[in-house]
Design a protein around this motif. Structure first.
Motif, PDB file in Angstrom:
ATOM      1  N   ARG A 684      65.722  -6.240  58.090  1.00 44.28           N
ATOM      2  CA  ARG A 684      66.205  -8.295  57.812  1.00 44.28           C
ATOM      3  C   ARG A 684      64.735  -8.858  57.884  1.00 44.28           C
ATOM      4  O   ARG A 684      64.176  -9.518  57.388  1.00 44.28           O
ATOM      5  CB  ARG A 684      67.555  -8.358  57.873  1.00 44.28           C
ATOM      6  CG  ARG A 684      67.816  -9.705  57.813  1.00 44.28           C
ATOM      7  CD  ARG A 684      68.800 -10.236  57.980  1.00 44.28           C
ATOM      8  NE  ARG A 684      69.464 -10.878  59.954  1.00 44.28           N
ATOM      9  CZ  ARG A 684      68.248 -11.183  60.698  1.00 44.28           C
ATOM     10  NH1 ARG A 684      67.504 -12.254  59.923  1.00 44.28           N
ATOM     11  NH2 ARG A 684      68.902 -11.050  62.131  1.00 44.28           N
ATOM     12  N   LEU A 741      72.909  -9.303  54.984  1.00 37.68           N
ATOM     13  CA  LEU A 741      72.066 -10.320  56.025  1.00 37.68           C
ATOM     14  C   LEU A 741      73.070 -10.339  57.165  1.00 37.68           C
ATOM     15  O   LEU A 741      71.772 -10.952  58.849  1.00 37.68           O
ATOM     16  CB  LEU A 741      71.581 -11.342  55.269  1.00 37.68           C
ATOM     17  CG  LEU A 741      71.109 -11.168  54.008  1.00 37.68           C
ATOM     18  CD1 LEU A 741      70.437 -12.363  53.610  1.00 37.68           C
ATOM     19  CD2 LEU A 741      69.593 -10.115  54.855  1.00 37.68           C
ATOM     20  N   ILE A 748      67.806 -15.855  60.025  1.00 42.79           N
ATOM     21  CA  ILE A 748      67.282 -16.176  58.990  1.00 42.79           C
ATOM     22  C   ILE A 748      66.508 -17.395  58.207  1.00 42.79           C
ATOM     23  O   ILE A 748      67.459 -18.066  58.683  1.00 42.79           O
ATOM     24  CB  ILE A 748      68.265 -15.477  57.391  1.00 42.79           C
ATOM     25  CG1 ILE A 748      68.519 -14.959  58.235  1.00 42.79           C
ATOM     26  CG2 ILE A 748      67.378 -15.665  56.429  1.00 42.79           C
ATOM     27  CD1 ILE A 748      70.230 -14.060  57.666  1.00 42.79           C
ATOM     28  N   ALA A 758      68.200  -9.489  51.131  1.00 41.26           N
ATOM     29  CA  ALA A 758      68.828  -8.092  51.143  1.00 41.26           C
ATOM     30  C   ALA A 758      68.217  -7.422  50.597  1.00 41.26           C
ATOM     31  O   ALA A 758      68.255  -6.118  50.872  1.00 41.26           O
ATOM     32  CB  ALA A 758      69.733  -8.651  50.197  1.00 41.26           C
ATOM     33  N   MET A 761      64.701  -5.358  52.441  1.00 42.72           N
ATOM     34  CA  MET A 761      65.912  -5.326  53.645  1.00 42.72           C
ATOM     35  C   MET A 761      66.302  -3.591  53.302  1.00 42.72           C
ATOM     36  O   MET A 761      66.231  -2.805  53.965  1.00 42.72           O
ATOM     37  CB  MET A 761      67.157  -6.130  53.593  1.00 42.72           C
ATOM     38  CG  MET A 761      67.534  -5.739  55.080  1.00 42.72           C
ATOM     39  SD  MET A 761      69.594  -6.297  55.818  1.00 42.72           S
ATOM     40  CE  MET A 761      69.891  -5.047  56.815  1.00 42.72           C
TER      41      MET A 761
END
Length: 777
Positions: A684, A741, A748, A758, A761
């Motif tokens: 992430r 997430l 974040i 996402a 990620m």
């Protein structure tokens, strides 16, 4: 007619000869082509005896049959005790040698080894013994017990291949076997291999760019030198030493309370980074408290801290134990550690009886034991409690002033008391006795401190204490010390040692694949001041190390274990470095050196389900902030419940000295990489950083690939990952993105598009899950 007897059973030489002619002629002829011109006792005969014969006819007097020792020429050539007219071995005469007659007969009543033992010699082994006897049955001292001599460099045909002395020995063996070495690995893969080996981290993009752009002849050597100077070098090299020294953050046993030995770990990293010579490195750890430097406070405190090495063992805090039983256990641990770590010997086999395979008696075991038997310690000192129980006497307290002025390498983050268990002997030596059957309460004959003479007689000028033992250990004539360490370092860079059984150089251990190379390295290491960094550089600068790991079908078929080093090894990196690769490539890594161990993410309930309910380690209280992103070597190790992700990747729980980790390949390892919070959080965080850059999706994927895998992806790889990214963008909703997430504590960025984050990620996590990511190749 002359009768021939063996182990109490007699039969005539005439009948024996007849049986031999009927049963063994074709076998010998069939195997003759495989027999070397000159049969070596060390490399051909001793392994056979060790595997098949020495349990009953070896060093252990208690288990010896018929009074016969086949590992001792005096016994083997002497007349048999029960039948003086017969001999086990008659040099030059296999047909008059009872050993050969008994291993070659088909008569199960006379056969050796007895059928009931489930041991049997092959026709090839029988032929080897026959030829060895014909050639005079010459015995040799075990190769590892003979001081190494520096051989001349061998001649090779491919003279343009070697880059240093190592390569001559490797290439000679390859040419003898009909192999040729691989070409050098491409620069990207070579740089990744080198960086993982020297600092335990993937190369940065800056280093990748600089190395790829440097076409000078010294480009590779410049990178080697640069990495050797990094503080991360000491951390990487320390991990194997922590395994060897059984370092952990808890006492072990049921209560398994917290301990503060981490300042010793800080010292190890410092010593390796400053390139302390190995002989000094070992001496300080074995006997720093006995060195004559007490007037020099700064030096003495460092030397005293170094002796924490011998206090890393498990210590009980349970009530109701028998103190002397546990104290003897602590001494035993140190003794066995000394044998395995420094001598490459399985000394623990002689704890209860004479060693069955090596010429090491129980008496000699306790003579060595005596060096460690006078420490000012007790079997149990206290019950679990406050800071005073974090270390056990003898101990040293490290003040803030010490850290500021003397022990500057210690990373002490607070003002609390800091105490470490170290070594200190009683004013009067404890008496040491042979313990009958190894029982703490069954003392036998009293013994004095002494080292095993079959390795090297103890010099009379050395003091009979741990300092004298350290001097004996690093004596240039000691045949084992340099060989064992050089082999351990080789194992770190090539995946396995020149002697595969790196903890056993004895008669049951594997023979060295390149004995001349091992001896050359050992002598050269001593000749150059036991210089560890120089040794490391020699290995990584060699053409042998720089080869491609690509394996052709013919090499895989003819040398599946890569014994002849005709390609670079390919294997998964250690557990700590798996974590380090993830944190470093994502930018999460906090590169602080040293300090107390940390408690990162861990599944709930593990400690609570396996605890006495007392002490600081009864419940797992996760750390936060920077502590979540420290290198894997700083993860707190509770011996009874070691870190699960580390265990799954074969990390040691540090119960005992471990000089070689297992390498397994299980589905659980894949599950860790797919689901571990640290891996997901790193995915992430890296995705968020890439999204904030003004670049195309393909550029972001390419950069992630380079950061993680340390090479540029191929066109097909980029296409596959880009297609996956586009699919995820269409599939992921805001709600599912929030769920994806919600892992890890790193914030974040407020402005980032969470659906894009996402999706990216997922791509980054896929790259982390490539086998190549955590493989050295």
């Amino acid at each position: 007619m002359r009768k021939i007897f063996f182990l109490g059973i007699g039969f005539s030489a005439l009948v024996a000869g007849y049986l031999l002619s009927c049963t063994n002629t074709t076998t010998t002829q069939a195997t003759q082509e495989h027999i070397p011109d000159r049969v070596s006792y060390n490399f051909d005969i001793r392994p056979i005896l060790s595997d098949k014969c020495l349990t009953c006819h070896g060093p252990d007097a208690n288990k010896r049959q018929a009074g016969l020792r086949l590992d001792d020429p005096e016994s083997a050539f002497s007349a048999l005790k029960e039948h003086p007219s017969a001999h086990a071995i008659v040099a030059g005469e296999p047909q008059l040698s009872e050993v050969f007659l008994r291993i070659s007969t088909k008569d199960t009543a006379k056969m050796m080894p007895p059928p009931a033992s489930n041991l049997k010699l092959s026709s090839h082994e029988i032929a080897l013994i026959e030829k060895w006897i014909k050639q005079g049955a010459k015995y040799e001292k075990h190769w590892a017990f003979v001081a190494p001599k520096k051989p001349a460099l061998p001649e090779v045909k491919k003279e343009d291949w070697p880059k240093n002395e190592i390569d001559y020995f490797v290439l000679q063996k390859q040419e003898q076997k009909g192999f040729s070495p691989n070409e050098e690995a491409d620069k990207e893969r070579l740089l990744k291999r080198l960086s993982l080996d020297l600092v335990g981290l993937p190369p940065t993009l800056d280093l990748q760019e600089r190395f790829l752009a440097d076409n000078s002849p010294k480009a590779y050597e410049k990178v080697v030198d640069e990495l050797l100077k990094k503080p991360a070098y000491g951390e990487k090299m320390a991990v194997y030493w922590l395994d060897l020294a059984r370092y952990a953050d808890s006492h072990g046993y049921q209560d398994d309370g917290y301990r503060t030995q981490w300042p010793w770990r800080d010292w190890v990293i410092h010593a390796l980074n400053t390139n302390m010579p190995y002989d000094q490195f070992v001496t300080w750890q074995l006997a720093g408290d006995l060195l004559p430097n007490r007037d020099n406070e700064a030096l003495y405190k460092q030397q005293l801290l170094a002796t924490g090495f011998n206090r890393n063992h498990k210590i009980t805090e349970e009530g109701g134990v028998i103190p002397e039983e546990y104290r003897i256990g602590y001494v035993t641990d140190r003794n066995d550690l000394f044998g395995k770590a420094f001598l490459g010997m399985t000394l623990e086999c002689a704890h209860c009886h004479d060693h069955k395979y090596d010429p090491f008696s129980q008496k000699e075991y306790y003579q060595l034991f005596a060096f460690f038997n006078s420490v000012k310690e007790v079997g149990i000192e206290s019950v679990i409690g406050g800071p005073e129980t974090y270390a056990k006497k003898p101990l040293m307290e490290i003040s803030n002033d010490d850290v500021k002025n003397i022990l500057k390498f210690i990373n002490k983050p607070d003002t609390n008391r800091l105490i470490v268990s170290v070594m200190s002997d009683l004013d009067t030596m404890r008496k040491t006795h042979i313990l009958r059957r190894g029982a703490y309460d069954a003392p036998g004959e009293e013994v004095q401190p002494d080292a095993p003479a079959f390795i090297l007689p103890f010099n009379k000028s050395y003091p009979k204490n741990r300092l004298g033992l350290a001097k004996w250990l690093v004596d240039r004539q000691n045949p084992l010390t340099a060989r064992v360490f050089v082999n351990q370092v080789w194992q770190e860079f090539f995946g396995k040692g020149i002697v595969k059984t790196s903890g056993d150089f004895g008669m049951q251990g594997e023979l060295p694949t390149h004995p001349e190379l091992l001896d050359w390295l050992a002598v050269d290491f001593m000749e150059h001041g036991w210089n560890i960094k120089r040794l490391v550089k020699q290995m990584v600068m060699s053409a042998t190390y720089r080869q491609s790991a690509v394996v052709t079908p013919d090499k895989l078929a003819s040398d599946p274990d890569n014994i002849y080093l005709a390609r670079a090894p390919r294997y998964r990196i250690h557990a700590e470095f798996v974590r380090d690769v993830v944190l470093s490539s994502s930018g999460l890594l906090v590169p602080t050196i040293g300090g107390p161990s940390v408690k990162p993410y861990q599944p709930p309930g593990l400690w609570e389900g396996a605890t006495s309910g007392r002490g600081l380690l009864s419940m797992y209280v996760q750390d936060h902030g920077a502590s979540l992103y420290r290198r894997g070597m700083y993860t707190l190790i509770k011996r009874t419940v070691p870190p699960p992700a580390m265990t799954i990747f074969d990390a040691s729980n540090r119960d005992l000295c471990e000089v070689k980790r297992l390498k397994t390949n299980t589905p659980l390892q894949a599950l860790v990489m797919m689901n571990d919070p640290t891996v997901l959080e790193a995915s992430r965080v890296l995705a968020a950083k890439l999204l904030q850059e003004k670049s195309t999706a393909e550029d972001k994927i390419t950069k992630a690939f380079r950061l993680i895998v340390s090479r540029r992806p191929g066109k097909k790889e980029v296409t596959i990952l880009s297609s996956y990214y586009e699919k995820e963008l269409k599939k992921i909703t805001k709600q599912s993105a929030e769920k994806l997430l919600a892992v890890g504590e790193y914030p974040i960025p407020a402005q980032v598009d969470k659906v894009q984050l996402a999706a990216l990620m997922r791509i980054v996590n896929t790259i982390y899950n490539l086998e190549e990511t955590i493989t050295k190749s």
